[in-house]
Design a protein around this motif. Sequence first.
Motif, PDB file in Angstrom:
ATOM      1  N   ALA A  55      23.443 -13.169 -39.048  1.00  0.00           N
ATOM      2  CA  ALA A  55      22.125 -13.544 -39.066  1.00  0.00           C
ATOM      3  C   ALA A  55      20.999 -12.249 -38.787  1.00  0.00           C
ATOM      4  CB  ALA A  55      22.088 -14.858 -38.274  1.00  0.00           C
ATOM      5  N   ASP A  56      21.127 -12.065 -36.974  1.00  0.00           N
ATOM      6  CA  ASP A  56      20.712 -10.652 -36.310  1.00  0.00           C
ATOM      7  C   ASP A  56      20.489  -9.899 -37.497  1.00  0.00           C
ATOM      8  OD1 ASP A  56      20.289 -12.225 -34.143  1.00  0.00           O
ATOM      9  OD2 ASP A  56      21.498 -10.449 -33.165  1.00  0.00           O
ATOM     10  N   TRP A  57      21.648  -9.247 -38.175  1.00  0.00           N
ATOM     11  CA  TRP A  57      21.252  -8.319 -39.541  1.00  0.00           C
ATOM     12  C   TRP A  57      20.790  -9.067 -40.763  1.00  0.00           C
ATOM     13  CZ3 TRP A  57      22.574  -7.328 -44.617  1.00  0.00           C
ATOM     14  CH2 TRP A  57      22.699  -6.237 -45.257  1.00  0.00           C
ATOM     15  N   LEU A  58      20.972 -10.224 -41.397  1.00  0.00           N
ATOM     16  CA  LEU A  58      20.132 -10.053 -42.048  1.00  0.00           C
ATOM     17  C   LEU A  58      18.548 -10.543 -41.947  1.00  0.00           C
ATOM     18  CD1 LEU A  58      21.409 -14.056 -43.225  1.00  0.00           C
ATOM     19  CD2 LEU A  58      21.215 -11.501 -44.342  1.00  0.00           C
ATOM     20  N   GLY A  59      18.176 -10.489 -40.331  1.00  0.00           N
ATOM     21  CA  GLY A  59      16.447 -10.584 -39.898  1.00  0.00           C
ATOM     22  C   GLY A  59      16.352  -9.098 -39.778  1.00  0.00           C
ATOM     23  N   TYR A  60      17.567  -8.181 -39.221  1.00  0.00           N
ATOM     24  CA  TYR A  60      16.675  -7.198 -39.115  1.00  0.00           C
ATOM     25  C   TYR A  60      16.989  -6.101 -40.678  1.00  0.00           C
ATOM     26  CZ  TYR A  60      18.489  -2.046 -39.275  1.00  0.00           C
ATOM     27  OH  TYR A  60      18.916  -0.747 -39.406  1.00  0.00           O
ATOM     28  N   ARG A  61      18.157  -6.462 -42.010  1.00  0.00           N
ATOM     29  CA  ARG A  61      17.537  -6.045 -43.700  1.00  0.00           C
ATOM     30  C   ARG A  61      16.531  -6.359 -44.483  1.00  0.00           C
ATOM     31  NH1 ARG A  61      17.553  -3.347 -46.642  1.00  0.00           N
ATOM     32  NH2 ARG A  61      18.748  -2.146 -48.104  1.00  0.00           N
ATOM     33  N   PHE A  62      16.499  -7.948 -43.655  1.00  0.00           N
ATOM     34  CA  PHE A  62      15.417  -8.643 -44.831  1.00  0.00           C
ATOM     35  C   PHE A  62      14.294  -9.082 -44.225  1.00  0.00           C
ATOM     36  CE2 PHE A  62      19.998  -8.871 -46.962  1.00  0.00           C
ATOM     37  CZ  PHE A  62      19.936  -8.078 -48.152  1.00  0.00           C
ATOM     38  N   SER A  68      16.410 -19.049 -40.232  1.00  0.00           N
ATOM     39  CA  SER A  68      16.569 -19.116 -41.324  1.00  0.00           C
ATOM     40  C   SER A  68      17.813 -18.045 -41.524  1.00  0.00           C
ATOM     41  CB  SER A  68      15.302 -18.395 -42.549  1.00  0.00           C
ATOM     42  OG  SER A  68      14.242 -18.755 -42.815  1.00  0.00           O
ATOM     43  N   SER A  69      17.802 -16.848 -40.547  1.00  0.00           N
ATOM     44  CA  SER A  69      19.057 -16.188 -40.747  1.00  0.00           C
ATOM     45  C   SER A  69      20.037 -16.971 -40.392  1.00  0.00           C
ATOM     46  CB  SER A  69      18.849 -15.217 -39.996  1.00  0.00           C
ATOM     47  OG  SER A  69      17.774 -14.586 -40.634  1.00  0.00           O
ATOM     48  N   ARG A  70      19.865 -17.812 -39.336  1.00  0.00           N
ATOM     49  CA  ARG A  70      21.162 -18.638 -38.898  1.00  0.00           C
ATOM     50  C   ARG A  70      21.430 -19.806 -39.481  1.00  0.00           C
ATOM     51  NH1 ARG A  70      22.698 -16.595 -34.213  1.00  0.00           N
ATOM     52  NH2 ARG A  70      20.734 -15.783 -33.036  1.00  0.00           N
ATOM     53  N   GLU A  71      20.600 -20.259 -40.570  1.00  0.00           N
ATOM     54  CA  GLU A  71      20.805 -21.733 -41.369  1.00  0.00           C
ATOM     55  C   GLU A  71      21.258 -20.849 -42.920  1.00  0.00           C
ATOM     56  OE1 GLU A  71      19.791 -25.096 -41.989  1.00  0.00           O
ATOM     57  OE2 GLU A  71      20.823 -24.460 -40.520  1.00  0.00           O
ATOM     58  N   GLY A 303      15.982  -5.994 -35.302  1.00  0.00           N
ATOM     59  CA  GLY A 303      16.786  -6.752 -36.112  1.00  0.00           C
ATOM     60  C   GLY A 303      17.305  -7.750 -35.097  1.00  0.00           C
ATOM     61  N   CYS A 304      17.325  -7.534 -33.278  1.00  0.00           N
ATOM     62  CA  CYS A 304      18.072  -8.639 -32.973  1.00  0.00           C
ATOM     63  C   CYS A 304      16.830  -9.607 -32.370  1.00  0.00           C
ATOM     64  CB  CYS A 304      17.983  -7.576 -31.218  1.00  0.00           C
ATOM     65  SG  CYS A 304      19.338  -8.726 -30.564  1.00  0.00           S
ATOM     66  N   ALA A 368      12.075  -2.967 -39.801  1.00  0.00           N
ATOM     67  CA  ALA A 368      11.191  -3.673 -39.723  1.00  0.00           C
ATOM     68  C   ALA A 368      10.516  -3.878 -38.536  1.00  0.00           C
ATOM     69  CB  ALA A 368      12.590  -5.216 -40.304  1.00  0.00           C
ATOM     70  N   PRO A 369      10.498  -3.054 -37.786  1.00  0.00           N
ATOM     71  CA  PRO A 369      10.058  -2.183 -36.534  1.00  0.00           C
ATOM     72  C   PRO A 369       8.523  -2.971 -36.544  1.00  0.00           C
ATOM     73  CG  PRO A 369       8.565  -1.585 -38.309  1.00  0.00           C
ATOM     74  CD  PRO A 369       9.132  -1.629 -39.404  1.00  0.00           C
ATOM     75  N   LYS A 370       9.123  -4.273 -34.598  1.00  0.00           N
ATOM     76  CA  LYS A 370       8.690  -4.870 -34.149  1.00  0.00           C
ATOM     77  C   LYS A 370       6.491  -4.790 -33.848  1.00  0.00           C
ATOM     78  CE  LYS A 370      12.175  -6.785 -31.173  1.00  0.00           C
ATOM     79  NZ  LYS A 370      12.875  -7.362 -30.664  1.00  0.00           N
ATOM     80  N   PRO A 371       5.930  -5.483 -34.884  1.00  0.00           N
ATOM     81  CA  PRO A 371       4.011  -5.094 -34.754  1.00  0.00           C
ATOM     82  C   PRO A 371       4.157  -5.586 -33.327  1.00  0.00           C
ATOM     83  CG  PRO A 371       4.615  -7.316 -34.834  1.00  0.00           C
ATOM     84  CD  PRO A 371       6.072  -6.952 -35.503  1.00  0.00           C
ATOM     85  N   ALA A 372       3.289  -4.687 -33.386  1.00  0.00           N
ATOM     86  CA  ALA A 372       2.479  -4.110 -31.833  1.00  0.00           C
ATOM     87  C   ALA A 372       1.591  -5.361 -30.934  1.00  0.00           C
ATOM     88  CB  ALA A 372       1.620  -3.096 -31.823  1.00  0.00           C
TER      89      ALA A 372
END
Length: 381
Positions: A55-62, A68-71, A303-304, A368-372
């Motif tokens: 799930a974390d990888w889906l958030g990181y990659r896409f 949504s990733s966990r679902e 992605g975490c 997918a960098p985290k926004p400031a």
Amino acid sequence: MFVSMTLCDLPSLPLEDRMVDVHARINCSYADLFDLIVEFERRDAYRVDGARSMADWLGYRFGFSEHSSRELCRIARSLEFLPAIADAFRDGFLTFDKVRWLTEFCTPSEDESWARDAVGLSAHQVRAFAIHRRRLAREAADARFKRRYLRIVPDAEEGVVRLWGRLSDSEGMLVKRAIDRAAEHQPADPETGALVAFEQRRADDLVELASLSLGADRDTDRATVVCHVDAAVLASEDGVATIEGEMPVGAETVRRLLCDGRLQALVHAADGQPIGVGRVTRVVPHYLRRVLVERDGGCVWPGCACAHWLHAHHVIHVAHGGRTDEDNLVMLCPTHHRLVHEGGWRMRGEPSALRIVRPNGGELHSRAPKPARVAVGARGP
């Protein structure tokens, strides 16, 4: 504009046919995605990027949200054992919303009947049935609650502590969920690369919860664990220390615990004589921790999505001359904190331009960098 004009010129019936066709293709694409998720997760391929879970990888990659990733992962795993529902979904007879609720309660023995019956039901009706099935499991909660107990018995001969007991249904599942959710995110064994047994990961997470609880205890005398370590070992990559004078642990583990935990280090000279006592309270003051949490928003690993039970990690460790200030600290979840200590990963640079280096020397790039963060009340241009 050309597409819009074309759609505007279409009669309603062909427009409906197009929507039916697009919906069917979306279902097929989702069905393919679920198959790919199951296979990718089965190979533990997400661990190559240091992700704690699929799930974390889906958030990181896409860029999917945590929910949504966990679902997506949950539905994908469930459909593997519900082939009739999966086929009905792929063929367009069941919508995504229906499948989402069906996978919450449907068992393999009910697969074919629900694949047929759910076609004529609305998504709301399927949801209502799923919620009803959930409630059936909570009957006699009061009687189960009164039977609760927990025993903790040290076994000096075996060198272990044995735990067993009983919790009521809802409380027990709450504890199980808390431990399992974190346990399923643990990385592979850093030495062998093999997946650690799930029961072992559960044990690791229970220890983590207890460790973080002690770290927040205000009674420092009763909550402190004492570690004995040679000065040379603390400054080196390898070596052994002892906790409470008898339990051997690795020097890298001591450095991780000293980052942000309730641990007092008693440092010894080469001849065994104590030469210094470390601080008992948290290495990172509470005011600075609040600044770090506000700045990072959660674990800084790409992605975490973890934003709880965070550790403040020294990019350059105190034992190597690192400072305990904002420019040398980042927030990491327990899993990724272990990864940059015992796991062999390394962090380089300042928090604003952090580089994460794999054990083989390659660099993990954030897609997918985290926004400031924007200050509350800040005005735009």
